[in-house]
Design an enzyme around this catalytic site. Structure first.
Site, mmCIF file in Angstrom:
data_model
loop_
_atom_site.group_PDB
_atom_site.id
_atom_site.type_symbol
_atom_site.label_atom_id
_atom_site.label_comp_id
_atom_site.label_asym_id
_atom_site.label_seq_id
_atom_site.Cartn_x
_atom_site.Cartn_y
_atom_site.Cartn_z
ATOM 1 N N GLY A 12 -16.160 16.398 -22.281
ATOM 2 C CA GLY A 12 -16.664 15.191 -21.604
ATOM 3 C C GLY A 12 -16.980 15.525 -20.163
ATOM 4 O O GLY A 12 -16.833 14.699 -19.261
ATOM 5 N N LYS A 181 1.372 11.206 -8.110
ATOM 6 C CA LYS A 181 1.154 10.819 -6.706
ATOM 7 C C LYS A 181 2.408 11.123 -5.896
ATOM 8 O O LYS A 181 3.535 10.889 -6.340
ATOM 9 C CB LYS A 181 0.782 9.338 -6.623
ATOM 10 C CG LYS A 181 -0.613 9.093 -7.218
ATOM 11 C CD LYS A 181 -1.192 7.788 -6.805
ATOM 12 C CE LYS A 181 -2.512 7.518 -7.504
ATOM 13 N NZ LYS A 181 -3.664 8.166 -6.915
ATOM 14 N N ASP A 234 -5.443 -1.504 -18.313
ATOM 15 C CA ASP A 234 -6.049 -0.459 -17.491
ATOM 16 C C ASP A 234 -5.054 0.179 -16.519
ATOM 17 O O ASP A 234 -5.018 1.400 -16.392
ATOM 18 C CB ASP A 234 -7.235 -1.048 -16.708
ATOM 19 C CG ASP A 234 -8.058 0.020 -16.007
ATOM 20 O OD1 ASP A 234 -8.315 1.065 -16.631
ATOM 21 O OD2 ASP A 234 -8.447 -0.178 -14.841
ATOM 22 N N HIS A 239 0.207 2.901 -15.400
ATOM 23 C CA HIS A 239 0.560 3.355 -14.051
ATOM 24 C C HIS A 239 1.714 2.554 -13.421
ATOM 25 O O HIS A 239 2.684 3.121 -12.936
ATOM 26 C CB HIS A 239 -0.648 3.248 -13.119
ATOM 27 C CG HIS A 239 -1.877 3.966 -13.618
ATOM 28 N ND1 HIS A 239 -1.817 5.100 -14.387
ATOM 29 C CD2 HIS A 239 -3.198 3.708 -13.440
ATOM 30 C CE1 HIS A 239 -3.051 5.503 -14.663
ATOM 31 N NE2 HIS A 239 -3.897 4.679 -14.111
ATOM 32 N N LYS A 330 1.736 -6.754 -9.611
ATOM 33 C CA LYS A 330 0.468 -7.408 -9.250
ATOM 34 C C LYS A 330 -0.619 -6.356 -9.289
ATOM 35 O O LYS A 330 -0.434 -5.273 -8.738
ATOM 36 C CB LYS A 330 0.512 -7.928 -7.803
ATOM 37 C CG LYS A 330 1.484 -9.049 -7.555
ATOM 38 C CD LYS A 330 1.330 -9.606 -6.135
ATOM 39 C CE LYS A 330 1.721 -8.618 -5.065
ATOM 40 N NZ LYS A 330 1.680 -9.093 -3.700
ATOM 41 N N LYS A 339 -4.849 -0.858 -1.777
ATOM 42 C CA LYS A 339 -3.445 -0.632 -1.448
ATOM 43 C C LYS A 339 -2.611 -0.534 -2.716
ATOM 44 O O LYS A 339 -2.716 -1.365 -3.596
ATOM 45 C CB LYS A 339 -2.920 -1.777 -0.588
ATOM 46 C CG LYS A 339 -1.529 -1.533 -0.058
ATOM 47 C CD LYS A 339 -1.206 -2.410 1.123
ATOM 48 C CE LYS A 339 -0.718 -3.776 0.688
ATOM 49 N NZ LYS A 339 -0.427 -4.633 1.839
ATOM 50 N N TYR A 373 8.558 2.809 4.862
ATOM 51 C CA TYR A 373 9.141 2.145 6.027
ATOM 52 C C TYR A 373 10.153 1.086 5.615
ATOM 53 O O TYR A 373 10.120 0.563 4.507
ATOM 54 C CB TYR A 373 8.085 1.592 6.987
ATOM 55 C CG TYR A 373 7.109 0.589 6.424
ATOM 56 C CD1 TYR A 373 5.933 0.996 5.810
ATOM 57 C CD2 TYR A 373 7.359 -0.774 6.546
ATOM 58 C CE1 TYR A 373 5.029 0.069 5.326
ATOM 59 C CE2 TYR A 373 6.446 -1.702 6.062
ATOM 60 C CZ TYR A 373 5.290 -1.274 5.448
ATOM 61 O OH TYR A 373 4.396 -2.188 4.966
HETATM 62 C C1 BG6 Z 1 -7.550 4.456 -13.561
HETATM 63 C C2 BG6 Z 1 -8.111 3.105 -13.922
HETATM 64 O O1 BG6 Z 1 -6.588 4.836 -14.507
HETATM 65 O O2 BG6 Z 1 -6.941 4.373 -12.294
HETATM 66 C C3 BG6 Z 1 -9.108 2.655 -12.882
HETATM 67 O O3 BG6 Z 1 -8.768 3.191 -15.189
HETATM 68 C C4 BG6 Z 1 -8.489 2.704 -11.507
HETATM 69 O O4 BG6 Z 1 -9.580 1.354 -13.161
HETATM 70 C C5 BG6 Z 1 -7.835 4.058 -11.261
HETATM 71 O O5 BG6 Z 1 -9.533 2.510 -10.564
HETATM 72 C C6 BG6 Z 1 -7.074 4.068 -9.972
HETATM 73 O O6 BG6 Z 1 -6.664 5.380 -9.667
HETATM 74 P P1 BG6 Z 1 -6.444 5.834 -8.159
HETATM 75 O O7 BG6 Z 1 -5.812 7.181 -8.260
HETATM 76 O O8 BG6 Z 1 -7.796 5.822 -7.528
HETATM 77 O O9 BG6 Z 1 -5.538 4.798 -7.569
#
Ligand code: BG6
Length: 466
Positions: A12, A181, A234, A239, A330, A339, A373
């Site tokens: 891809g 991260k 998403d 995440h 959120k 942010k 902080y």
């Molecule tokens: C992806 C989502 O997994 O993470 C996207 O599909 C989102 O919608 C992105 O924009 C955000 O990643 P980062 O690392 O830019 O915060």
């Protein structure tokens, strides 16, 4: 860590993910000497193009603010080649095999990593073709997949069942790039490496935890994918939930990936499914000044879409440490700023000598501008005993001059299962009940108008100083 004599195939290679994340990440690893010198990278995609055209594309994916970076990019490109082929034909994968054999001539081992920067609809056929036509004769094979890992518990298990005859759990890597991260990894060190956090990290001292993800842009052409998934699938089920488990888990026996995952799974198992009454959803509309389009004005989005582009929800963990503490997630697109942060709000101090002084907060800013902080009450200098909110501020850019931040980490199958289990009833409820319409909010705003009342109803107290 990558072994020597490794070929990385990016399947891809002409798509959005490869452009935004995979190639920039591979280049970042290369620049920081995390890739073995003899690694080879092969791009594979349906687009017909020659080697030169492919390199031109790779170069366009990566920013080169300095001469030095530009030169490294030239070197990096020497490791890259391209094969074009279909995702459903043995002939194409046989071509890829031939190309790999050429490249691997003279190597002791053949280690192959297949990175699927692909739409989910082709994960399964591609994984079958790879096993049949491109599985290495010696060395290791790995297949790396990116979310979406299904759309709910059932489809996630189906995907897993389809991969299983060909690939073992040790060979499958499910990437969640948030786990890579810097500030997310730092959660473990802050918690377990500092006695003063460790001792107060529980329901006796913490009132609520907020995990926030905000993006200042909408779907912008990615509506086809997004509309099928929505903000909850998403970024929240993956995440943000990953961040939550790191915040909430017990101390692992070691920092090994398996020990950490064991603890994360234990937290997830202690979490009941999310109740619809603890959720609000929103969808962005045209910006107030009319310059930015609403979600449904995106040509790639169906006109009658009920897809949430914003959600806030409260999750609970039924264990001794966290019982009763709301974890407020959120997330939204087309908001007022970019942010991602974690905000741990401590309980009110005992009243008596103080009247309504702000609560302590520990904030971990994941991005942009990583920082940690603590909001702390102090005496306003002078004769009176007046209090003032101050900040103990560790901003990474100021404290660490040389930031080397690779991005990536992986999720285990039982973790994935447990997280889908928690989200699936809610997702089905939202999908099936056509009368549930997301609340509108203007592009560029903070989200639906009810948001502040919603978070306040779970105990979050807003104080002025951010
Ligand atoms: C992806 C989502 O997994 O993470 C996207 O599909 C989102 O919608 C992105 O924009 C955000 O990643 P980062 O690392 O830019 O915060």
């Amino acid at each position: 860590e990558l072994k020597e004599d490794t070929v990385v195939v990016v399947l891809g290679a002409s798509g959005d993910l490869a452009k935004k994340k995979t190639f920039p990440a591979l280049f970042g690893l290369y620049r920081n000497a995390y890739l073995p010198k003899d690694v080879k990278i092969i791009g594979y995609a349906r687009t017909k193009m020659d080697h030169e055209e492919f390199l031109k594309r790779v170069k366009s994916y990566i920013k080169t603010p300095t001469k030095d970076i530009e030169q490294s990019l030239e070197q990096f490109c020497k490791m890259c080649t391209y094969v074009s082929g279909q995702y459903d034909k043995d002939e194409s994968f046989n071509e890829l095999e031939k190309h790999m054999q050429e490249i691997e001539k003279g190597q002791k081992e053949t280690n192959r990593i297949f990175y699927m920067a692909l739409p989910p609809s082709v994960f399964i056929p591609v994984s079958e073709h790879l096993k049949r036509c491109c599985y290495p004769k010696s060395g290791i094979a790995r297949i790396i997949i990116e979310k979406p890992f299904g759309k709910d518990l059932g489809s996630s298990r189906e995907l897993d069942r389809a991969l299983r005859p060909n690939w073992t759990e040790d060979e499958i890597f499910r990437i969640d790039h948030y786990l890579g991260k810097e500030m997310v990894k730092n959660i473990l060190i802050l918690r377990f490496g500092n006695e003063f956090f460790g001792a107060t990290w529980n329901r006796n001292h913490i009132d609520n935890v907020q995990i926030t993800f905000k993006e200042p842009f909408g779907t912008e052409g990615r509506g086809g994918y997004f509309d099928e998934f929505g903000i909850i699938r998403d970024v929240m089920q993956n995440h943000l939930l990953q961040v939550l488990t790191l915040l909430a888990m017990e101390r692992p026996i070691s920092f090994s990936a398996e020990d950490i995952r064991d603890e994360k799974v234990r937290v997830l198992r202690g979490m009941p499914s999310i109740e619809p009454k603890n959720v609000i959803i929103g969808q962005y509309e045209k910006s107030l000044d009319g310059t930015k389009p609403g979600y449904k004005e995106d040509d790639t989005v169906p006109k009658e879409s009920r897809c949430p582009t914003f959600a806030s929800m409260v999750l609970y963990i039924k264990n001794e440490r966290w019982d009763g503490v709301p974890f407020i997630l959120k997330a939204g697109k087309a908001l007022n700023e970019q942010k991602t942060e974690v905000r741990i709000q401590y309980k009110d101090v005992t009243s008596g000598i103080f009247k309504d002084i702000p609560r302590n907060e520990l904030v971990m800013r994941v991005q942009p501008n990583e920082s940690v902080y603590i909001k702390m009450n102090s005496k306003l200098p002078g004769l009176s005993m007046q209090t003032v909110v101050t900040e103990l501020d560790l901003t990474y850019r100021r404290r660490f001059s040389d930031l080397k931040i690779p991005e990536a980490n992986f999720v285990r199958d039982d973790e994935l299962d447990a997280s889908w289990r928690m989200f699936t009833p809610l997702l089905h409820y939202l999908d099936d009940n056509k009368e549930i319409i997301p609340m509108g909010y203007p592009y560029g705003s903070r989200g639906p108008a009810v948001l502040d009342d919603f978070t306040a109803s779970y105990g979050y107290k807003f104080s002025d100083a951010s």
